[in-house]
Design a protein around this motif. Structure first.
Motif, PDB file in Angstrom:
ATOM      1  N   TRP A  82     -17.432 -49.220 104.039  1.00 49.17           N
ATOM      2  CA  TRP A  82     -18.060 -47.968 104.171  1.00 49.17           C
ATOM      3  C   TRP A  82     -17.327 -47.047 105.214  1.00 49.17           C
ATOM      4  CZ3 TRP A  82     -20.403 -52.402 103.272  1.00 49.17           C
ATOM      5  CH2 TRP A  82     -21.128 -52.641 102.049  1.00 49.17           C
ATOM      6  N   PHE A  83     -17.191 -45.679 104.869  1.00 43.85           N
ATOM      7  CA  PHE A  83     -16.437 -44.594 105.630  1.00 43.85           C
ATOM      8  C   PHE A  83     -17.389 -43.602 105.907  1.00 43.85           C
ATOM      9  CE2 PHE A  83     -13.189 -47.375 103.973  1.00 43.85           C
ATOM     10  CZ  PHE A  83     -12.500 -47.695 105.033  1.00 43.85           C
ATOM     11  N   GLU A  84     -17.577 -43.198 107.110  1.00 42.63           N
ATOM     12  CA  GLU A  84     -18.331 -41.992 107.371  1.00 42.63           C
ATOM     13  C   GLU A  84     -17.343 -40.500 107.475  1.00 42.63           C
ATOM     14  OE1 GLU A  84     -22.142 -41.283 109.729  1.00 42.63           O
ATOM     15  OE2 GLU A  84     -20.561 -41.030 111.142  1.00 42.63           O
ATOM     16  N   LEU A  85     -17.713 -39.759 106.955  1.00 42.79           N
ATOM     17  CA  LEU A  85     -16.701 -38.573 106.837  1.00 42.79           C
ATOM     18  C   LEU A  85     -17.052 -37.192 107.703  1.00 42.79           C
ATOM     19  CD1 LEU A  85     -16.201 -38.299 103.067  1.00 42.79           C
ATOM     20  CD2 LEU A  85     -14.963 -39.864 104.702  1.00 42.79           C
ATOM     21  N   SER A  86     -16.083 -36.840 108.360  1.00 39.05           N
ATOM     22  CA  SER A  86     -16.512 -35.595 109.141  1.00 39.05           C
ATOM     23  C   SER A  86     -15.402 -34.574 108.843  1.00 39.05           C
ATOM     24  CB  SER A  86     -16.654 -35.908 110.763  1.00 39.05           C
ATOM     25  OG  SER A  86     -17.677 -36.627 110.934  1.00 39.05           O
ATOM     26  N   ALA A  87     -15.741 -33.432 108.514  1.00 38.47           N
ATOM     27  CA  ALA A  87     -14.378 -32.383 108.133  1.00 38.47           C
ATOM     28  C   ALA A  87     -14.630 -31.115 108.692  1.00 38.47           C
ATOM     29  CB  ALA A  87     -14.454 -32.278 106.556  1.00 38.47           C
ATOM     30  N   THR A  88     -13.537 -30.542 109.045  1.00 39.95           N
ATOM     31  CA  THR A  88     -13.286 -29.406 109.693  1.00 39.95           C
ATOM     32  C   THR A  88     -12.340 -28.336 108.864  1.00 39.95           C
ATOM     33  OG1 THR A  88     -14.140 -30.094 111.706  1.00 39.95           O
ATOM     34  CG2 THR A  88     -13.402 -27.754 111.774  1.00 39.95           C
ATOM     35  N   GLU A 109     -16.519 -23.911 102.860  1.00 36.66           N
ATOM     36  CA  GLU A 109     -17.342 -22.913 102.669  1.00 36.66           C
ATOM     37  C   GLU A 109     -18.172 -22.654 104.148  1.00 36.66           C
ATOM     38  OE1 GLU A 109     -21.849 -22.310 100.726  1.00 36.66           O
ATOM     39  OE2 GLU A 109     -20.360 -23.322  99.592  1.00 36.66           O
ATOM     40  N   LYS A 110     -18.667 -23.668 104.736  1.00 35.68           N
ATOM     41  CA  LYS A 110     -19.248 -23.733 106.221  1.00 35.68           C
ATOM     42  C   LYS A 110     -18.696 -23.734 107.236  1.00 35.68           C
ATOM     43  CE  LYS A 110     -22.198 -26.713 104.439  1.00 35.68           C
ATOM     44  NZ  LYS A 110     -23.124 -27.752 104.357  1.00 35.68           N
ATOM     45  N   GLY A 111     -17.539 -24.142 107.145  1.00 34.02           N
ATOM     46  CA  GLY A 111     -16.487 -24.488 108.507  1.00 34.02           C
ATOM     47  C   GLY A 111     -16.543 -26.016 108.689  1.00 34.02           C
ATOM     48  N   GLY A 112     -17.745 -26.833 108.214  1.00 33.55           N
ATOM     49  CA  GLY A 112     -17.454 -28.008 108.690  1.00 33.55           C
ATOM     50  C   GLY A 112     -18.578 -28.985 107.903  1.00 33.55           C
ATOM     51  N   ASP A 113     -18.592 -30.225 107.774  1.00 35.32           N
ATOM     52  CA  ASP A 113     -19.430 -30.908 107.083  1.00 35.32           C
ATOM     53  C   ASP A 113     -19.306 -32.416 107.807  1.00 35.32           C
ATOM     54  OD1 ASP A 113     -21.424 -31.189 104.511  1.00 35.32           O
ATOM     55  OD2 ASP A 113     -19.945 -32.846 104.277  1.00 35.32           O
ATOM     56  N   HIS A 114     -20.417 -32.818 107.865  1.00 35.42           N
ATOM     57  CA  HIS A 114     -20.576 -34.305 108.656  1.00 35.42           C
ATOM     58  C   HIS A 114     -21.460 -35.099 108.178  1.00 35.42           C
ATOM     59  CE1 HIS A 114     -18.086 -31.970 111.614  1.00 35.42           C
ATOM     60  NE2 HIS A 114     -19.041 -31.100 111.406  1.00 35.42           N
ATOM     61  N   GLY A 115     -21.250 -36.426 108.047  1.00 41.57           N
ATOM     62  CA  GLY A 115     -22.268 -37.364 107.763  1.00 41.57           C
ATOM     63  C   GLY A 115     -22.230 -38.169 106.633  1.00 41.57           C
ATOM     64  N   ARG A 116     -21.587 -37.606 105.591  1.00 40.09           N
ATOM     65  CA  ARG A 116     -21.382 -38.216 104.065  1.00 40.09           C
ATOM     66  C   ARG A 116     -20.653 -39.495 104.297  1.00 40.09           C
ATOM     67  NH1 ARG A 116     -21.673 -33.504  99.970  1.00 40.09           N
ATOM     68  NH2 ARG A 116     -21.963 -31.861 101.322  1.00 40.09           N
ATOM     69  N   VAL A 117     -21.047 -40.582 103.435  1.00 42.14           N
ATOM     70  CA  VAL A 117     -20.512 -41.744 103.479  1.00 42.14           C
ATOM     71  C   VAL A 117     -20.014 -42.229 102.079  1.00 42.14           C
ATOM     72  CG1 VAL A 117     -21.180 -44.230 103.555  1.00 42.14           C
ATOM     73  CG2 VAL A 117     -22.149 -42.676 105.561  1.00 42.14           C
ATOM     74  N   VAL A 118     -18.851 -42.725 102.133  1.00 38.80           N
ATOM     75  CA  VAL A 118     -18.140 -43.273 101.000  1.00 38.80           C
ATOM     76  C   VAL A 118     -17.964 -44.734 100.840  1.00 38.80           C
ATOM     77  CG1 VAL A 118     -17.289 -41.272 100.319  1.00 38.80           C
ATOM     78  CG2 VAL A 118     -15.710 -42.761 101.601  1.00 38.80           C
ATOM     79  N   GLU A 119     -18.113 -45.567  99.897  1.00 40.33           N
ATOM     80  CA  GLU A 119     -18.065 -46.925  99.835  1.00 40.33           C
ATOM     81  C   GLU A 119     -16.701 -46.998  98.928  1.00 40.33           C
ATOM     82  OE1 GLU A 119     -19.940 -51.008  97.642  1.00 40.33           O
ATOM     83  OE2 GLU A 119     -21.183 -49.048  98.240  1.00 40.33           O
ATOM     84  N   LEU A 120     -15.957 -47.869  99.451  1.00 40.18           N
ATOM     85  CA  LEU A 120     -14.532 -48.363  98.730  1.00 40.18           C
ATOM     86  C   LEU A 120     -14.106 -49.757  98.627  1.00 40.18           C
ATOM     87  CD1 LEU A 120     -12.210 -45.458 100.786  1.00 40.18           C
ATOM     88  CD2 LEU A 120     -13.167 -45.496  98.178  1.00 40.18           C
ATOM     89  N   PRO A 121     -13.717 -50.150  97.724  1.00 36.05           N
ATOM     90  CA  PRO A 121     -13.059 -51.439  97.613  1.00 36.05           C
ATOM     91  C   PRO A 121     -11.975 -51.792  98.155  1.00 36.05           C
ATOM     92  CG  PRO A 121     -12.906 -50.468  95.428  1.00 36.05           C
ATOM     93  CD  PRO A 121     -13.476 -49.344  96.464  1.00 36.05           C
ATOM     94  N   ILE A 122     -11.852 -52.313  99.629  1.00 36.18           N
ATOM     95  CA  ILE A 122     -10.475 -52.040 100.231  1.00 36.18           C
ATOM     96  C   ILE A 122     -10.868 -53.763 100.995  1.00 36.18           C
ATOM     97  CG2 ILE A 122      -9.272 -51.436 102.395  1.00 36.18           C
ATOM     98  CD1 ILE A 122     -10.297 -48.560 101.641  1.00 36.18           C
TER      99      ILE A 122
END
Length: 194
Positions: free
Chosen positions: A94-100, A75-88
């Motif tokens: 924890w992983f920080e996501l940046s998307a374009t 929608e906006k062209g990008g999104d940054h700073g969301r964090v996900v927690e995964l059992p790995i």
């Protein structure tokens, strides 16, 4: 063409050398491509991801965050700073996501390029600092409580499972008990109310 193939192989080697995880998703949340220098950080084997939906790979909360990131990037062209927690790897990571958003060659073929950075060390340090702050706050609250408890003009006793854990000065003066002694409620009642 040899030059084109070498260029693609060079680009692939460069992408796989990046210490972060790099994903390409379609708008619906299906994996289109994966680049990972550390495949152990992937939620599933790399060769099984292409074409799968993120909901089929990640736990629900993480999948929801990834899908929200994809939608915001579309929608906006990008999104940054969301964090996900995964059992790995035997524990939470924890992983920080940046998307374009990436526009494809054909009309309506936009995809999302998502960089996923492992921030586990940083997150654990933040949790440790938060825990230390909470411990300091708890100690301060406990000190304030003990000061008020002891200064109260009312006889107070702290009971746990029928045992007197501590008493304030007024309780000690009124009933003549040692403040350091631990007594049961059954011992206290007859002395208080003969």
């Amino acid at each position: 063409n040899l030059a084109e193939r070498e260029s693609r192989e060079n680009l692939k080697a460069t992408l796989e050398a990046i210490p972060d995880l790099l994903f390409e998703f379609d708008a619906e949340g299906r994996y289109r491509d994966v680049f990972a220098s550390e495949a152990v950080l992937l939620a599933a084997p790399k060769d099984t991801l292409t074409g799968r939906h993120v909901k089929d790979v990640l736990p629900p909360a993480a999948a929801s965050t990834v899908l929200d990131t994809i939608a915001a990037a579309m929608e906006k062209g990008g999104d940054h700073g969301r964090v996900v927690e995964l059992p790995i790897g035997g524990g939470p990571r924890w992983f920080e996501l940046s998307a374009t958003r990436k526009r494809g060659a054909g009309e309506g073929t936009a995809t999302v390029i998502m960089l996923s950075r492992d921030i586990t060390k940083r997150r654990l340090a933040e949790l440790e600092v938060a825990s230390m702050r909470q411990a300091a706050l708890d100690a301060e609250r406990n000190e304030i409580f003990l000061t008020l408890f002891d200064a109260s003009p009312v006889a107070l006793a702290h009971l746990r499972d029928g045992e007197v854990v501590s008493v304030n000065e007024e309780f000690s003066n009124r009933y003549g008990w040692s403040r350091d002694g631990v007594r049961t409620l059954a011992d206290w009642w007859p002395r208080a109310y003969p």
